[in-house]
Design an enzyme around this catalytic site. Structure first.
Site, mmCIF file in Angstrom:
data_model
loop_
_atom_site.group_PDB
_atom_site.id
_atom_site.type_symbol
_atom_site.label_atom_id
_atom_site.label_comp_id
_atom_site.label_asym_id
_atom_site.label_seq_id
_atom_site.Cartn_x
_atom_site.Cartn_y
_atom_site.Cartn_z
ATOM 1 N N ILE A 24 -9.697 18.777 -10.879
ATOM 2 C CA ILE A 24 -9.346 19.944 -11.831
ATOM 3 C C ILE A 24 -8.329 21.278 -12.247
ATOM 4 O O ILE A 24 -7.814 21.530 -13.343
ATOM 5 C CB ILE A 24 -11.142 20.936 -11.502
ATOM 6 C CG1 ILE A 24 -12.258 20.688 -10.988
ATOM 7 C CG2 ILE A 24 -10.536 22.588 -12.819
ATOM 8 C CD1 ILE A 24 -13.461 21.435 -10.682
ATOM 9 N N ALA A 25 -7.403 21.353 -11.011
ATOM 10 C CA ALA A 25 -6.583 22.641 -11.137
ATOM 11 C C ALA A 25 -5.963 22.120 -9.953
ATOM 12 O O ALA A 25 -6.232 21.944 -8.601
ATOM 13 C CB ALA A 25 -6.819 24.226 -11.510
ATOM 14 N N ASP A 141 -5.796 39.827 -5.301
ATOM 15 C CA ASP A 141 -4.886 39.015 -6.189
ATOM 16 C C ASP A 141 -5.522 39.324 -6.923
ATOM 17 O O ASP A 141 -5.943 38.019 -7.982
ATOM 18 C CB ASP A 141 -4.262 37.220 -5.485
ATOM 19 C CG ASP A 141 -3.468 36.531 -6.478
ATOM 20 O OD1 ASP A 141 -2.945 37.301 -7.219
ATOM 21 O OD2 ASP A 141 -3.598 35.622 -6.291
#
Length: 647
Positions: A24-25, A141
């Site tokens: 996916i990524a 984050d």
């Protein structure tokens, strides 16, 4: 080349459970794959850490701990973590698969969001962060890449705890800062420290970007951006967009204060302010008016001669006025000379035609609306205020029912809609929204000082379950009465939770047998007893306790009489190693016995052993310091002689 085809994990059964379907990524710390959990037959997202991190034992240990914490965090706006494990060199997380795209993708497509839309994204993000903060977790984050927008409009936050796990890696120990510079709080830059207010700062930066289409600081290097986070004040969104609502300027300014003490205490506090700002915005407010985006005072100047660009933000993403719909080119330029009347006839005809068409469409819509139905919108697990606003915008009448406690649905989120979502109802129908009051909690009642049975009755009446009864000595609480509870008095716990009772067993009679009379009587008085002694002829050391009543360890009340039987105090007596009063050992050498009374019992034991003596330790009041010693210190005895200590 299709990198998915060359990825060695694609097509593999990871850990004997997850069949990797596609990639996916890929990010800075991990690669995300679409996979099938063959055990539960469900689609999941599997995040596999990069090899450099997976080979670091410190990272893996922290990663496992963070995964367990995140898995316990159940919130509708948090991507759920199902599982964590290792397969050879692969360290992975199994997570909920969220079809959709990231907030970064949305910003890339649209440039920026209207005020209401920006808040409608931030509110669920802050709800997710707030739930984490209340559970003692920090994201570290927060950025658009970690916010997912599902195909059905839900907002979810991902990667809780991953930045904290990375802090334990060798990479961070060599100087790499964890987080994304553009969203990093000043304290993260300067000290590497982060708390709930650090997440609030990052959320404020993200809100600024949603409103303006750009981050507040730009620089040629990451360190130059980090420097500005530490030394500059984040500008207000209205510095770029003059029509930005003042409440949003205030919200951004408070969230991005350089001093953490001046920010909202956590994401829940910022959430309250964001919901209030959303409530005050006009319901019809769409995108901001199409005003040019001004560059920040410290940012780059607009490119000369390039229309539609200001400060690097393309204006083609903004909604433009459509005043030209009813006016053609002739109207803009003026009619040519000599054709005045004929120039206007076509326009009047078009205007009349448009009016007739609008009327026809309106009448047709009204006719079709008679007897038609509409589905109840999906409002479950949304903030009740926002859900009510959404339902009213869709034409429903909204009633807010009495909130009900629920262990799974967070406070103020819709837990029930009547009629149920997707039910077909007439337009304008009434919807009843019932919000969660959060988990029901009962405060542990005060039962200190009660006897055991009365305390159990009071706990049961409060909806709690009396459980284990533990006995403990007490100098102040009479025997049979409650000293304390576990959990403690006033602690909020779930209904029907178990509560332990710690009940006094009174005072425990210390063991003073073999102790000299003076030391024994002093110890007993200090323990709260009344010592009384009698003597009898005995061959033991003079004035030494040879019997006691009550027996050692007996449970008695404070002030009880302790009867001591002593060896005769007037008899002349010598220690076994003495010869005519001289202390001599086998080789003619004598060793002085150290005096260790009132010293820490362990230190006293070590000191005696170092001097060459054997040591016996007996409990008196069990206070950790020496209360009595025999033979007493200061005299000489052969090495290897046994010294008895009471503590």
């Amino acid at each position: 080349m299709d990198t998915t085809l060359t990825d060695p994990l694609v097509g593999r059964l990871l850990d004997g459970r997850y069949r990797v379907e596609s990639r996916i990524a890929r990010g800075g710390m991990a690669t995300v794959y679409l996979a099938l959990d063959v055990r539960l037959d469900r689609t999941v997202a599997v995040k596999v850490m990069h090899r450099s991190l997976a080979e670091d034992p410190a990272f893996v240990r922290r990663f496992i701990g963070e995964a367990k914490s995140v898995a316990s965090l159940s919130h509708p706006n948090v991507v759920q973590v199902f599982d964590q494990g290792t397969d050879g060199d692969n360290v992975y997380l199994s997570m909920e698969h969220v079809p959709g795209r990231t907030l970064r993708d949305v910003l890339r497509d649209r440039g920026r969001l209207p005020a209401r839309e920006a808040l409608e994204v931030m509110i669920p993000v802050l709800a997710a962060l707030g739930a984490a903060h209340q559970a003692g977790m920090i994201h570290r984050d927060v950025k658009p890449e970690n916010v997912l927008l599902t195909d059905d409009g839900r907002v979810k936050v991902v990667d809780f705890g991953l930045a904290r796990a990375a802090e334990a890696s060798n990479q961070t120990r060599t100087g790499m800062m964890i987080g994304t510079i553009g969203y990093m709080s000043p304290e993260q830059v300067t000290a590497g420290a982060a708390d709930a207010r650090s997440d609030v700062y990052s959320a404020g930066i993200m809100l600024f970007e949603l409103l303006t289409g750009r981050q507040p600081y730009e620089g040629e290097t990451p360190m130059s951006v980090a420097y500005r986070h530490v030394h500059d004040t984040v500008p207000m969104p209205s510095a770029l967009l003059p029509d930005c609502p003042p409440l949003l300027d205030t919200l951004v300014a408070q969230a991005t204060a350089r001093d953490p003490a001046n920010r909202p205490a956590d994401a829940t506090a910022m959430l309250v302010a964001a919901v209030e700002a959303h409530r005050t915005l006009p319901r019809e407010s769409g995108p901001f008016p199409s005003v040019p985006v001004s560059p920040l005072p410290t940012g780059p100047a607009p490119a000369p001669g390039v229309p539609g660009v200001a400060g690097g933000v393309p204006n083609h993403t903004l909604i433009q006025p459509r005043a030209d719909l009813l006016t053609g080119p002739a109207a803009d330029r003026g009619a040519p000379a000599g054709t005045g009347r004929r120039g206007f006839r076509p326009n009047w005809f078009l205007v009349a035609l448009v009016v007739v068409m609008i009327a026809a469409v309106g009448v047709t819509g009204w006719l079709f609306s008679q007897g038609s139905t509409v589905p109840v919108p999906e409002l479950l697990n949304k903030n009740v205020t926002l859900a009510a606003d959404e339902a009213r915008r869709l034409g429903f009448v909204v009633e807010i029912g009495e909130a009900q406690h629920d262990e799974k649905v967070a406070k103020d989120l819709v837990m029930r809609v009547d009629p149920a979502p997707k039910t077909e109802v007439e337009p304008g129908s009434t919807l009843v929204l019932v919000a969660s009051a959060g988990p029901k909690r009962v405060n542990v009642p005060n039962v200190v000082g009660m006897d055991e049975n009365a305390a159990k009755e009071k706990l049961a009446a409060a909806g709690l379950t009396p459980d284990d009864v533990k006995k403990q000595a007490s100098e102040t609480v009479p025997r049979g009465q409650v000293i304390r509870t576990s959990p403690g008095v006033g602690t909020p716990v779930k209904e029907n939770s178990k509560v332990d009772l710690i009940v006094s067993k009174g005072l425990v009679m210390p063991d003073v047998q073999g102790m000299p009379k003076d030391q024994a009587e002093q110890l007993l008085r200090e323990a709260g007893f009344d010592p009384q002694s009698v003597e009898q002829n005995d061959a033991a050391q003079p004035c030494t306790v040879i019997a006691q009543d009550p027996r050692p360890g007996a449970e008695v009340d404070k002030g009880a009489v302790a009867r001591l039987t002593l060896s005769a105090c007037s008899v002349e007596w010598h220690w076994p190693w003495e010869n005519n009063g001289e202390n001599v050992n086998e080789d003619g050498n004598a060793v002085y016995i150290p005096n260790v009374v009132f010293k820490d019992v362990r230190a006293a034991r070590d000191e005696l052993r170092a001097a060459g003596f054997k040591v016996e330790i007996r409990k008196g009041l069990n206070r950790g310091r020496v209360l009595a010693q025999t033979p007493p210190g200061g005299q000489q005895a052969p090495a290897g002689t046994k010294v008895t200590l009471w503590h």
